[in-house]
Enzyme design. Structure first.
Site, short mmCIF file in Angstrom:
data_model
loop_
_atom_site.label_atom_id
_atom_site.label_comp_id
_atom_site.label_asym_id
_atom_site.label_seq_id
_atom_site.Cartn_x
_atom_site.Cartn_y
_atom_site.Cartn_z
N VAL A 275 6.14 2.89 -0.37
CA VAL A 275 5.36 1.65 -0.43
C VAL A 275 5.58 0.78 0.80
O VAL A 275 6.70 0.40 1.11
CB VAL A 275 5.71 0.84 -1.69
CG1 VAL A 275 4.75 -0.32 -1.85
CG2 VAL A 275 5.70 1.72 -2.92
N SER A 276 4.50 0.48 1.50
CA SER A 276 4.57 -0.30 2.74
C SER A 276 3.97 -1.69 2.55
O SER A 276 3.01 -1.86 1.79
CB SER A 276 3.79 0.44 3.83
OG SER A 276 3.56 -0.41 4.93
N PRO A 277 4.49 -2.70 3.26
CA PRO A 277 3.89 -4.03 3.21
C PRO A 277 2.78 -4.19 4.25
O PRO A 277 2.14 -5.23 4.31
CB PRO A 277 5.06 -4.95 3.56
CG PRO A 277 5.86 -4.13 4.53
CD PRO A 277 5.71 -2.69 4.09
N ILE B 35 0.86 -1.19 0.00
CA ILE B 35 0.00 0.00 0.00
C ILE B 35 0.89 1.24 0.00
O ILE B 35 2.07 1.16 0.36
CB ILE B 35 -0.94 0.08 1.24
CG1 ILE B 35 -0.12 0.14 2.54
CG2 ILE B 35 -1.93 -1.08 1.26
CD1 ILE B 35 -0.94 0.59 3.75
#
Ligand SMILES: *[C@@H]1O[C@H](CO)[C@@H](O)[C@H](O)[C@H]1NC(C)=O
Ligand SMILES: *[C@@H]1O[C@H](CO)[C@@H](O)[C@H](O)[C@H]1NC(C)=O
Ligand SMILES: *[C@@H]1O[C@H](CO)[C@@H](O)[C@H](O)[C@H]1NC(C)=O
Ligand SMILES: *[C@@H]1O[C@H](CO)[C@@H](O)[C@H](O)[C@H]1NC(C)=O
Ligand SMILES: *[C@@H]1O[C@H](CO)[C@@H](O)[C@H](O)[C@H]1NC(C)=O
Ligand SMILES: *[C@@H]1O[C@H](CO)[C@@H](O)[C@H](O)[C@H]1NC(C)=O
Length: 745
Positions: free
Chosen positions: A278-280, A179
């Site tokens: 962008v993060s997991p 996300i």
């Protein structure tokens, strides 16, 4: 008879033809893997810049995965993927020196690209610029040496493991795995530009498939943009995080479960791309106290940034790591298995050192000497800031105390150049005791057939990466490249110069904008350089080498105390087992054993392990089935007073583990007074693993789970179709209305 014979001749002929066809390979590829796991105790982890996050053991070992690509004319590039937070110029200079001493001019800074996966759970201290080692108490020689040694071994192994090979590329969407963590900054990008994309992060994974002349898989590299921050800043175990685990999963899949991690023939690398924003943590940021979503624009909860943390998708960070890893591994495998775009054409490279502080742009605009904005200190929702920037003597970092009184106020020119960034740290105007951040960075473009790796020395955001890819593709085609180029951002490569946002994102000054160190025009300046590299490559012309970066390794300061001595508690000996596992354990259970420990910094046990789970086939055959590099094991080290320590080994017994007798071993390298390091080996009693009654129930549950997942997917697809239809309807009704309007007029 006649026809029969003819048929046989035909068969033999076509078999021969087929064989020559198969043997017709386009490239030679060398592949190697080696261990780079740094000190597993007392060293700060690279990434979250949280001084209290120090190593206390190992969950997954870190590896270097080296791939040499050679075309028919012996043009060579070397791509190395590292389970490290990023790469460092200081390490690269050392690597190139060593490679030159062995291979002559075959490998230079120009054709070697070393890229970090961005795990935030590896030891820090390997950088040559000051800012990146403030929280690690300065330079850590052990971290630096582990990287250098492991990378060199992986390249040597690749050199000894050359195969004629064919290469294929494939790409496809992987959803539910990343996300945007600064979505409000993304919204600053022009509406027309955003409208070209369905998502605010790149969902495409690109896979490079490497097979030998017979089509047997040799290796795989995938690029997918997602921070390696599934493990959060409370983790103390060395871990290669979601990308490292994805690699281990894929390798175990192809090499077989019995092949220990890092020892197999098939090598899978999960490399980083434009992951800046962008993060997991796909459940997104929530307030720790209320559980509500954080303030959208500022990622704060009641004005406090440290309360706003992103979670998920799992119930804890281990499960989240496993889920994001599994998603990447499965997608990569699917893309590998279905890849049909064959790479043809030369291997090539262009590289120049670029002084990013002195780039001129149209309209008299420029880049600026480096500076970090205030938002940098606040951190991100993946890990709120813990960087203590207050100019007080109570800072936990002796490095900070050493330099903080020398902090310069930014010049008026610098303030104007970085506008609207409020400058917290004027890194570009400070050089005591040596440069705080790079000015001269590596900029590089590698070509393997139609595949172009844009090796960027920073964390590009989603849109910054898209603009760079498009600019490279356009520049290649404008210069006469006739095939369809496949541009890929190889993030965090060769050097580290923080973040790169678009000019528009920069205006919001979130973490990524505050960490875009060369000012608002940073991206445009980078794009100019990569356009030039693309053009030169297509035209076959050379590029200027650029100014040489400094080599600062000999000047490093370090405050990390060495290991003085290890001692066993009174009446006990090193490696003695102090807590035995139960005599009988069921599949699916967790086994725990404790030992009298010693500081793991005494011997990093590279290519080896601190623990073994042994399967006792019979009294004369003990087989090692797990090491400290396995997901199923944890090696935890805890200091117990000044010189004593305790080691805890856990093993999560898989549900399909063969029943039988097992034991856990611990290797304890302890330091004697005077400095000698001696090895003590300890073992648990042997214990029995027995069938779990849960196993059958679990396999049933798995089946149900799978069915449910399939149904969910179906529903999702139908939803998408419905959405599409609704969209069409909307358009139709708009048209109808318009017609109605024009009719009435
Ligand atoms: C994703 O990959 C597909 C298939 O290769 C391609 O058509 C599409 O343009 C890519 N999307 C982006 C945003 O790069
Ligand atoms: C976020 O900021 C933008 C302006 O930059 C503003 O239009 C918007 O209303 C803000 N959103 C929230 C939820 O505060
Ligand atoms: C880290 O993850 C753990 C769960 O594994 C959770 O309890 C903790 O709150 C998280 N902390 C931060 C700072 O994200
Ligand atoms: C790009 O190439 C042109 C022509 O060689 C040169 O004048 C310019 O300085 C280069 N720009 C960058 C950013 O390298
Ligand atoms: C132990 O097992 C091995 C095969 O794994 C066999 O060759 C050997 O003879 C066995 N030894 C004993 C003492 O049973
Ligand atoms: C020991 O047992 C393992 C597992 O059954 C087997 O693969 C291996 O060949 C055996 N080793 C010897 C020396 O018999």
């Amino acid at each position: 008879m006649e026809t029969g014979r003819g048929g046989i001749v035909f068969l033999v002929l076509s078999a021969l033809l087929l064989q020559t066809n198969c043997a017709d390979t386009e490239y030679n590829v060398g592949i190697g893997i080696a261990d780079i796991t740094g000190p597993a105790a007392q060293v700060n982890m690279m990434g979250y810049a949280n001084p209290s996050q120090t190593t206390k053991g190992i969950h997954l070992r870190q590896f270097s995965r080296a791939f040499i690509f050679e075309d028919k004319n012996k043009n060579t590039v070397l791509f190395v993927n590292l389970d490290a937070c990023m790469f460092s110029q200081g390490v690269k200079l050392e690597i190139i020196r060593r490679l030159k001493s062995v291979y002559g001019t075959k490998y230079t800074e120009r054709n070697v690209c070393i890229s970090g996966t961005h795990t935030h759970s590896g030891p820090a201290g390997f950088h040559q610029y000051l800012l990146f080692s403030i929280t690690s108490l300065g330079f850590v020689r052990e971290s630096f040496d582990a990287l250098v040694q492991g990378i060199i071994i992986s390249v040597e192994r690749a050199e000894q493991n050359f195969h004629p090979a064919n290469l294929y590329v494939n790409s496809g969407e992987l959803l539910d795995s990343n996300i945007n963590r600064s979505p409000s900054a993304y919204l600053f990008n022009p509406q027309e530009e955003r409208a070209k994309y369905r998502y605010d992060t790149d969902k495409n994974m690109t896979v490079l498939k490497i097979v030998d002349a017979d089509g047997t898989p040799l290796g795989m590299i995938s690029w997918f943009a997602v921070h390696c921050t599934s493990m959060n800043n409370t983790n103390h175990l060395i871990s290669s995080d979601n990308k490292g685990l994805a690699a281990l999963m894929y390798e175990a899949d192809i090499n077989g479960k019995d092949v220990l991690p890092g020892k197999g023939r098939f090598v899978a690398a999960f490399a980083q791309a434009n992951e800046g924003d962008v993060s997991p943590n796909t459940q997104g940021p929530h307030c720790l106290d209320t559980g509500l979503p954080c303030d959208f624009n500022h990622s704060t909860c009641n004005g406090r940034n440290e309360m706003c943390i992103a979670f998920g998708p799992g119930k804890d960070m281990f499960e989240s790591t496993r889920i994001i890893a599994t998603n990447q591994y499965k997608k990569a495998k699917e893309l590998f298995d279905s890849a049909t775009t064959k790479l043809t054409g030369p291997v090539d490279f262009r590289h120049t050192y670029t002084d990013m502080t002195k780039q001129s742009l149209e309209g008299g605009r420029t880049t600026c000497p480096g500076a970090m904005g205030y938002s940098f200190a606040a951190g991100t929702t993946d890990g709120p800031g813990a960087f203590n920037f207050e100019q007080s003597s109570t800072s936990p970092s002796p490095v900070w105390n050493f330099v903080s009184h020398l902090i310069k106020n930014p010049s008026a020119e610098q303030i104007k150049c970085h506008h609207p960034k409020p400058i917290l740290l004027d890194t570009g105007e400070m050089d005591f005791p040596y440069a705080w951040e790079p000015a001269i960075v590596d900029t590089q473009l590698l070509r393997i057939g139609q595949l172009f790796l844009i090796a960027v020395p920073a964390e590009f955001t989603t849109m910054a990466g898209r603009r760079t890819r498009d600019a490279v593709a356009q520049s290649l085609m404008a210069a006469g490249f006739t095939d369809k180029p496949i541009p890929v951002i190889a993030g965090l490569s060769n050097d580290y110069a923080d973040y790169v946002t678009t000019f528009e994102e920069y205006q919001e000054q979130r973490y990524e904008g505050g960490s875009t160190i060369y000012g608002p025009n940073t991206l445009e300046a980078y794009i100019n350089v990569y356009k030039n590299l693309s053009k030169a490559m297509t035209m076959g012309s050379p590029v200027a080498p650029g100014p040489n970066p400094p080599d600062l390794i000999s000047k490093q300061i370090s405050f990390l105390p060495p290991v003085i001595l290890d001692r066993a508690p009174f009446g006990k000996s090193f490696a003695e087992c102090t807590q035995q596992p139960g005599a009988v354990c069921k599949q699916g259970e967790r086994v725990t054993a404790k030992f009298v420990g010693a500081n793991p910094r005494n011997n990093l046990r590279l290519e080896d392990t601190f623990l073994k789970v042994q399967y006792q086939v019979n009294t004369s055959n003990f087989t090692t089935v797990y090491t400290d590099a396995h997901w199923e094991t944890r090696f935890e080290w805890e200091s117990k007073g000044l010189f004593e320590s305790e080691v805890t080994v856990t093993w999560d017994i898989p549900l399909n583990q063969a029943p039988g007798n097992y034991a856990i071993l611990y290797y304890c390298d302890h330091k004697e007074l005077g400095g000698n390091i001696n090895l003590a080996e300890g073992t648990t009693q042997s214990f029995k693993v027995v069938n779990s009654d849960k196993k059958f129930a679990t396999s049933k549950m798995d089946q149900y789970q799978k069915k449910l997942e399939r149904k969910e997917q179906l529903l999702k697809n139908q939803n998408e179709i419905l959405k599409g239809k609704k969209g069409n309807l909307n358009i139709l009704s708009k048209r109808l209305n318009a017609q109605k309007d024009s009719n009435t007029v």
